[in-house]
Design a protein around this motif. Sequence first.
Motif: not given
Lengths: 210, 109
Positions: A57, A60-61, A140-141
Amino acid sequence: MADTAVHDAVGEHDGSDHDDHGHHTTTGLSNNKLAMWLFLGSECLLFGGLISTYMLYRGRHSANGGPDQFWDIPFTSASSFVLLMSSLTMVLAVTAAKRKDDRNTNLWLTVTAVLGSLFVAGQVYEFTTFYREGLGYTTSLFSSSFYTLTGFHGVHVSVGVIMLLATVGMILKNRVPGDKAEVVELVGLYWHFVDIVWILIFTLVYLIPA
Amino acid sequence: MSTDIAHATEHDETHDEDHWSDLNYIKLALALAVITGIEVAISYMVDDLGAFFLPLLLGLMLIKFFSVVLFFMHLKFDNRLFSLMFYLGLGLAVAVYTAALFTFKFFSP
């Protein structure tokens, strides 16, 4: 089994590593130490899962909410150095305990606890700074997996500090159950494990760019 | 015969560990601190090191990891059953999560 527990509790050995063979257990080894190693082996699975989740992750942002915008490598390096040195003071406590030198055992255990507390304080400061800069737990994630991983590690360090201080208290009051050197060694194993997990986190999370 | 060998090995291991004085631990800790410094320096040289960047960092990380496990945690000198307990967990974790990362195409370019 009950006999084993009783024998372990009364500490029928002089405290050196090689007395593991002198234990009145099925394996001839200390059951407590065996259990600690088994526990640390299982902890590898816990931290493996958390590190893998972060690796998945970390990309992922949002455009300006990634690791490179927040990391303060010099500060985290100083924290890592503090934790690394706490492993040294811990091993000095273990060797002092094996020499039955209570004064130095307590001294090094206390120094280790202080260094551990310093590391946790640094982590709290780091989290606070990130939060103020806009990196919340649910941002985020990436942020969720980062805080979960480093937070779990921080809790482990905090538990380690409590264990260290409790051991110091028990030694001072002469209330250590069983063999003193083995108790200090078990606390040491846990502490070193916390250090090796940080060695992985420091490189994989902080030093390798996303 | 095998018992004799086991005793001989144990004796050698005891002998090895006896040589690990506080000074040895201090030297090892200083070496680990230097390696940490090198790691940090490398982290600023991503472009310069190119393809060597990742293997260098991971190699240094593993050196630090196993130095602490083998010497600070005494696994090198202790009974092999302790090693088995730890390395089983570690090996299982590496295998399971490497498989998981492959499943999610983490290693795909």
